[in-house]
Design a protein around this motif. Sequence first.
Motif, short mmCIF file in Angstrom:
data_model
loop_
_atom_site.label_atom_id
_atom_site.label_comp_id
_atom_site.label_asym_id
_atom_site.label_seq_id
_atom_site.Cartn_x
_atom_site.Cartn_y
_atom_site.Cartn_z
N PRO A 68 -6.23 113.90 -52.93
CA PRO A 68 -7.47 114.15 -52.17
C PRO A 68 -7.14 114.80 -50.83
CG PRO A 68 -6.86 111.86 -51.99
CD PRO A 68 -5.89 112.47 -52.96
N ARG A 69 -8.18 115.24 -50.15
CA ARG A 69 -7.97 115.88 -48.84
C ARG A 69 -7.70 114.82 -47.78
NH1 ARG A 69 -12.59 117.98 -50.91
NH2 ARG A 69 -13.82 116.76 -49.43
N HIS A 70 -6.42 114.66 -47.40
CA HIS A 70 -6.06 113.76 -46.33
C HIS A 70 -6.04 114.50 -45.00
CE1 HIS A 70 -4.22 111.63 -49.83
NE2 HIS A 70 -4.65 110.56 -49.16
N ASP B 114 -1.04 110.25 -53.36
CA ASP B 114 -1.71 109.04 -52.87
C ASP B 114 -3.21 109.21 -53.00
OD1 ASP B 114 -2.55 106.74 -51.67
OD2 ASP B 114 -1.73 107.19 -49.68
N PRO B 115 -3.85 108.49 -53.94
CA PRO B 115 -5.30 108.65 -54.13
C PRO B 115 -6.14 107.95 -53.06
CG PRO B 115 -4.47 106.96 -55.59
CD PRO B 115 -3.27 107.55 -54.91
N PHE B 116 -5.50 107.04 -52.28
CA PHE B 116 -6.25 106.28 -51.28
C PHE B 116 -6.49 107.14 -50.05
CE2 PHE B 116 -6.85 102.62 -48.29
CZ PHE B 116 -7.91 102.06 -48.96
N ASN B 117 -7.74 107.17 -49.61
CA ASN B 117 -8.13 108.07 -48.53
C ASN B 117 -8.97 107.32 -47.51
OD1 ASN B 117 -8.36 110.43 -47.09
ND2 ASN B 117 -9.20 111.63 -48.79
N GLY B 118 -9.26 107.95 -46.40
CA GLY B 118 -10.07 107.33 -45.36
C GLY B 118 -10.80 108.38 -44.54
N SER B 119 -11.89 107.96 -43.92
CA SER B 119 -12.65 108.88 -43.07
C SER B 119 -13.44 108.07 -42.04
CB SER B 119 -13.60 109.74 -43.90
OG SER B 119 -14.58 108.94 -44.54
N ALA B 120 -13.88 108.76 -40.99
CA ALA B 120 -14.72 108.15 -39.96
C ALA B 120 -15.73 109.19 -39.49
CB ALA B 120 -13.88 107.65 -38.80
N TRP C 243 -16.48 103.68 -40.72
CA TRP C 243 -15.10 103.86 -41.15
C TRP C 243 -15.02 103.49 -42.64
CZ3 TRP C 243 -16.66 101.61 -36.63
CH2 TRP C 243 -16.22 102.20 -35.44
N SER C 244 -14.53 104.40 -43.46
CA SER C 244 -14.51 104.20 -44.91
C SER C 244 -13.10 104.36 -45.46
CB SER C 244 -15.44 105.20 -45.60
OG SER C 244 -16.76 105.09 -45.11
N TRP C 245 -12.75 103.53 -46.45
CA TRP C 245 -11.47 103.61 -47.15
C TRP C 245 -11.77 103.60 -48.65
CZ3 TRP C 245 -12.62 100.56 -42.99
CH2 TRP C 245 -11.92 100.84 -41.81
N TYR C 246 -11.23 104.57 -49.39
CA TYR C 246 -11.68 104.76 -50.76
C TYR C 246 -10.65 105.55 -51.58
CZ TYR C 246 -12.90 109.14 -48.43
OH TYR C 246 -12.84 110.29 -47.68
N ASN C 247 -10.86 105.51 -52.91
CA ASN C 247 -10.15 106.37 -53.84
C ASN C 247 -11.10 107.48 -54.28
OD1 ASN C 247 -7.60 105.11 -53.98
ND2 ASN C 247 -8.40 103.55 -55.38
#
Length: 228
Positions: free
Chosen positions: A176-178, A186-192, A160-164
């Motif tokens: 970014p692609r949310h 919102d530049p803050f993003n996340g992925s799993a 699980w990652s959280w990033y700009n």
Amino acid sequence: MKNRVLGLLLLVSALFVPKVAQAQIYAKLNALYAVVGVINPQLEFVVGPHSSISIDPMFSPYKTIKWGERNDIHAQCGILQTEYRFYIKPEARGFYVSANAGMQAFDLTRPYLFQNGKIISFEQGFGRGFGLMVGIGIGYTHTFKERWVVDAFFAFDRMWSWYNDYFANGDINLFPRHQKEPKYPDPFNGSAEWLPSKIGVSIGYKIFDPTAKRKSCKQRRVERLLNK
């Protein structure tokens, strides 16, 4: 999810710290990573006939690397994993299966497999952030010269990652692609995703053996009795 992973790490520590204090200890270095300049030392504590705990930090010092025609691939990251290993044979030898949990911080250009006609390709920008991971692994340890070991291993984790996100020129990406697009920029993003978390061949040495110490104490007592 972050609280669950941190809770798992604390639980493992509470269960095994008392045993670690009396454990055999192996110091290892991942030779496969060392060849390319990535730092990956390990400490393995043998806490039972078939069980061990490994502390596994990894650090890639490269701000950027060259790949093909590009020389702007970000490749700087740090990972800290704690791993439980169950050996089929006693004394931490032979095949084992493992479960691990860890955390990471990164400044990376995301790689893609089998895209655009290439085995490995990279996105144009990069991401900076942190993450957590939980996974499983397999490995094989061979002991030689009494204290030396060779350890080959592979692990696969849910990450699980959280990033700009940033563009290649360093400007932050406000769109970014949310998975679900926010109402405002919102530049803050996340992925799993499931990804390989480590692979390598480590060379190690037994730096502490409490059983050998106890044997030497017994030998001294026997010698004192014989000399009387």
